[in-house]
Design an enzyme around this catalytic site. Structure first.
Site: not given
Length: 216
Positions: A56-58, A60
């Site tokens: 997951l993106d930072t 998110t």
């Protein structure tokens, strides 16, 4: 808070963590905190720490799957490769969407520049990327949207939201509308298993989603 306090699901094969926004999964090149640096907090009685099965993106938040054994890791990897894992995201998109649902089928490729850094852009020569979406609720000029990506490209939902809707996700400094936290959350994860019930986990929207929590 310990990562173990944010576990949504755990058994002998898997852990599903409610990842907080702002915490990267892998150790950043520039240093700093990460799930990788704190992975010991997720051993939960096992000798070996679990392995993250996706990213997951930072910025998110939400459902992040870990395998606790080598066998489980292989099984989950096969499920991801077969597109059998269902991932659902909730996001607030800037602008009110007229259509109720649709499919975004736009190949994505990575581009970079010294001034702006790197990002994903629409490119017919890029990697296949497909995202289903469904409008949930409109409020004050923005729309709560459920996204279900069928592929797992980097920044796929963020880039697709910008390409499909023109303005992107609220709080997204790269593809959307800067200002405040990014309103993108991995809300549900469904992982099939051959000899056990599927893992089906939902992560509640974080507090910073504000009034959107009441309509999700």
């Amino acid at each position: 808070m310990l990562l173990s306090d944010r576990i949504l699901f755990i058994d002998a094969e898997a852990i599903v963590l409610d990842k907080p926004a702002g915490l990267p999964v892998d150790a950043p090149r520039r240093g700093g905190d990460s799930i990788a640096a704190r992975i010991e907090e997720l051993k939960c009685g096992f000798k070996r720490p679990p392995a993250a099965m996706h990213r997951l993106d930072t910025d998110t938040s939400g459902c992040l799957l870990f395998a606790r054994t080598a066998k489980a890791r292989s099984t989950f990897q096969q499920a991801f490769e077969a597109h059998a894992v269902e991932k659902y995201y909730l996001a607030v998109v800037a602008g009110e969407l007229a259509e109720e649902q649709g499919v975004i089928d736009i190949p994505l490729a990575k581009t970079s520049s010294a001034e702006a850094g790197w990002k994903m852009i629409a490119d017919q020569r890029g990697l296949e990327a497909t995202t289903h979406w469904r409008r949930l609720f409109a409020l004050d000029g923005s729309t709560l949207v459920e996204f279900r990506p069928l592929t797992g490209r980097t920044h796929q939902i963020r880039a697709h939201a910008r390409e499909a809707f023109g303005r992107g996700i609220v709080g997204d400094r790269v593809y959307g509308m800067p200002g405040g936290p990014m309103l993108l959350h991995a809300s549900r994860l469904v992982v099939p298993r051959a000899n056990k019930p599927a893992i089906d986990v939902t992560a509640p929207l974080p507090d910073y989603f504000g009034e959107w929590r009441d309509v999700a």
